[in-house]
Design a protein around this motif. Sequence first.
Motif, mmCIF file in Angstrom:
data_model
loop_
_atom_site.group_PDB
_atom_site.id
_atom_site.type_symbol
_atom_site.label_atom_id
_atom_site.label_comp_id
_atom_site.label_asym_id
_atom_site.label_seq_id
_atom_site.Cartn_x
_atom_site.Cartn_y
_atom_site.Cartn_z
ATOM 1 N N MET A 75 5.562 -6.991 3.031
ATOM 2 C CA MET A 75 5.681 -6.213 1.807
ATOM 3 C C MET A 75 6.464 -4.900 1.989
ATOM 4 S SD MET A 75 1.768 -6.752 0.414
ATOM 5 C CE MET A 75 2.021 -5.700 -1.003
ATOM 6 N N ARG A 76 6.619 -4.453 3.270
ATOM 7 C CA ARG A 76 7.370 -3.218 3.540
ATOM 8 C C ARG A 76 6.835 -2.041 2.694
ATOM 9 N NH1 ARG A 76 13.653 -5.360 4.025
ATOM 10 N NH2 ARG A 76 13.251 -6.896 5.658
ATOM 11 N N LEU A 77 5.572 -1.758 2.855
ATOM 12 C CA LEU A 77 4.943 -0.705 2.092
ATOM 13 C C LEU A 77 5.241 0.658 2.709
ATOM 14 C CD1 LEU A 77 1.454 -2.358 1.600
ATOM 15 C CD2 LEU A 77 3.373 -2.343 -0.001
ATOM 16 N N SER A 78 5.117 1.686 1.879
ATOM 17 C CA SER A 78 5.201 3.041 2.406
ATOM 18 C C SER A 78 3.961 3.320 3.250
ATOM 19 C CB SER A 78 5.281 4.038 1.254
ATOM 20 O OG SER A 78 4.071 4.027 0.501
ATOM 21 N N GLU A 79 4.041 4.389 4.060
ATOM 22 C CA GLU A 79 2.913 4.716 4.942
ATOM 23 C C GLU A 79 1.663 4.986 4.117
ATOM 24 O OE1 GLU A 79 1.621 8.026 8.310
ATOM 25 O OE2 GLU A 79 3.711 7.884 7.621
ATOM 26 N N GLN A 80 1.831 5.697 2.997
ATOM 27 C CA GLN A 80 0.669 6.033 2.164
ATOM 28 C C GLN A 80 0.036 4.773 1.588
ATOM 29 O OE1 GLN A 80 1.593 8.664 -1.043
ATOM 30 N NE2 GLN A 80 -0.505 8.829 -1.774
#
Length: 846
Positions: A75-80
């Motif tokens: 999904m390549r999510l942001s760190e948050q």
Amino acid sequence: MFQTIRSRLHVVIGLAVAILVALAARATAGAWGARREAELAANLEVARTVAAALRIHVDDVMHEVGALGRSLASMRLSEQDANRLLAEATSDYVSVREFSWVNPDGRIAFSSNPAAIGLSVADRDFYQRVVAGEDRVLSDLFRSSLDGQAVVALARTIRPRDGAPAGTMIAVIAADRLGWRGLPLAREGTAAVVILDRAGRLVFRSPERPLDWAERAIDRRSQPLLAAALAGREAAGEIQGRAERRLGAAVPVAPFGWAVQAFRSTDEAMGPLHRELTLLLSAGAIVSVLAVGAASLVGRRTASALRRLERHAEAFARGRRPRKPLRGPAEIVDLGHAYERMADGLLAAQRRFRTVFDETPAGVLVLDPTDLRVLWANRAAVGVAAEPFRSEGLVGHRLEEVSPGATAGFFDLLRAVARGEGPHEEQEYRFDGERGPMWWNWSARTIPADGGGQELLLLGSDVTCQVTARARLDADRRRLETVLETLPAGVLISDASGALLQANDEARRIWGRPIPLHAPLHQVEVRARFVDDGHPVEARDWPTERALATGRPVPGRLVELERAEGDPVTVLTGGQPILDAEGRVCGAVATALDVSELRRAVRRRDDVLRIVSHDLRTPLATVMLGAAALGRLPDGPGAAAQARRAAARLAAAGKRMTRLIDDLLDLESLDAGRLSLRRSACDPADLLGAAADELREAAREKGLDLRLSAPPGLPAVEADRDRVLQVLGNVASNAVKATGAGTVSLTAEDRGDVVAFRIRDTGPGIPAEELPHVFDWYHRGAGAAWRGSGLGLAIARALVEAHGGAIHADSAPGEGTTVTFTLPVARRAAVDGAAEAAGEPAGEPG
């Protein structure tokens, strides 16, 4: 010494007491051992249950680890967002402290615990095991680098589809929270359960108590049960604790190498039984003392009565009845009367038994065990003997003389029994006598002889009728099975309860699924309907059920069955009851004849006749009218022009009839599998152009815009040019006919191994309920503006599939229709050959 009844009674009582004491001791030891084994078994079961629950919990968390890892990797999510996703997952598991994502360099990139982000786990054993190639790892107990708490880690390598590791997903589990997950750990009293890792370190203990890091280390040498469990084996026995001995069991937790041990204090487990046994032994001692005193008193009185009974028995032995009645205890008096009755009954019993043995239909022989000479024989044994023994009798003759048809092995078996090797029985033993082969069930054993010694008893019963009847029955059954398997119809046979007894292969083929024997036919999960009225076939409608219920034949009726695999099948099924000798229904037989092909052939014949009669009527009328017009032409200069127009109409009518006949011939060839293809490398653009040339005049007459689209560099297809043009012509001509105004487009595109041809029109479209049937034989749309033969698209599908391609249609009412079919790309050698034949350089686009 010990010659009197009293002394002997004392000895007997003493021995009885000793035996009772021994039995009590043995029972005590047995009860002690049984209670000990039960406690060990209970602890083993508790340990197994906890191990199974632990495996389930680990698998559950490991599954969540894999799901989270795949989500983070894809999904390549942001760190948050990644940290929030991991925190939400952590809240679902009481035992999990944190979920973390570890980059390939060993540092934590995302975590449900912000304090863990950036920490390195590269030096941890579990991470090194994952890097070394283990897909899933459960670590040993270690101290958290954040707060020093005892934890374990679950680690799993996350690999995308390309196979390269994207990172590692870990779940850190608090050791003191394992019990909160619902593991069956709670026990009463001194009972406890412990969980250990591969290194033998205590991970969790129930009942829980604070444990420092040093207390968690277990010495395997002093704990052989744990050592065995950590080595992969279950073990149960005694455990030496610090202050007490315990009974327990340990089991391995595969495949992680951990162990679970359950135990209880020996005093708590065995204490109640110890108290019960002490009380029981004390009571037994008191009873033994009382029994000895009572035996002394009873023995004195019994001895006096027995002496009087002895005098009465002596009188009976001399054949005289005593003059004085027997006095003493009632039991002794009754025993004296019993002696008298026994003397009378023994002689009567001897006479009865002799009569029974003499009249029984089974042969009975009493033999001398030394030479097998007949000492006594009943009538049945004499009756089966050959002459002269049947007249003279068998007594005094050796058995070898009486039974010359018996084998030597038969006499060897009898001698073995006579030597004391035990009784022997034979089933259906064959004897070849003067009346032909006979079969006997016989048994031999030794019996006591009068005056001591042993005699040999031989019993035999003639089972020839049963053996020959069974042989005839087996032959009849094999003949019936052969007939059933060769019949072209399915046959089902059931008993009086409706349970199926037999079904041939044709019946199984028709049913299309296993037919369970010894169960009623209506329990077979199959849906069926009657062809004549469409009503579903109920359980009571099956021929076997109707024949059993009515006792009358069930006439044949067409039924359509929906099979588990394959197309529905139509069968002609009927039934007949099976009657016993008294006319009662004892079963039923049903037949099922597959008439699917016959019905399809009849429908196809009717369709062909209907199409030929309908579609030939118009061109034949044109021919007849044209011929009549030619006959009425007047002489003059305009006659030639009128003749040419009539001839053109005749030619067009002939062309339509020829096309219909060609379609019918193609249909017959495709059905029979005789259609041959002359394959070659064909240019898709050339095929589209040739097909458009055939349609251009018809499109122009209707005012349609005929468009072609073929990008340069399309690969050649390996196909029969004429047949592909026939497919394009059939599909495109339908598009022209269906379109009142607008566009008909012919396109081709490269799809790798195949080239896709697409014919699209802007006509009225096809209703959704008719779309799945547009390629069926003889299918003609109900709302079409023209009525074709229903063969064009069916032939097109058959030709495309013969080339190894596929064809389908997409349409919606008011949005036009698109027909797409694919053809395989030609091999390189075929393309080069086609290019050389066309005079072009091989490998260059034309």
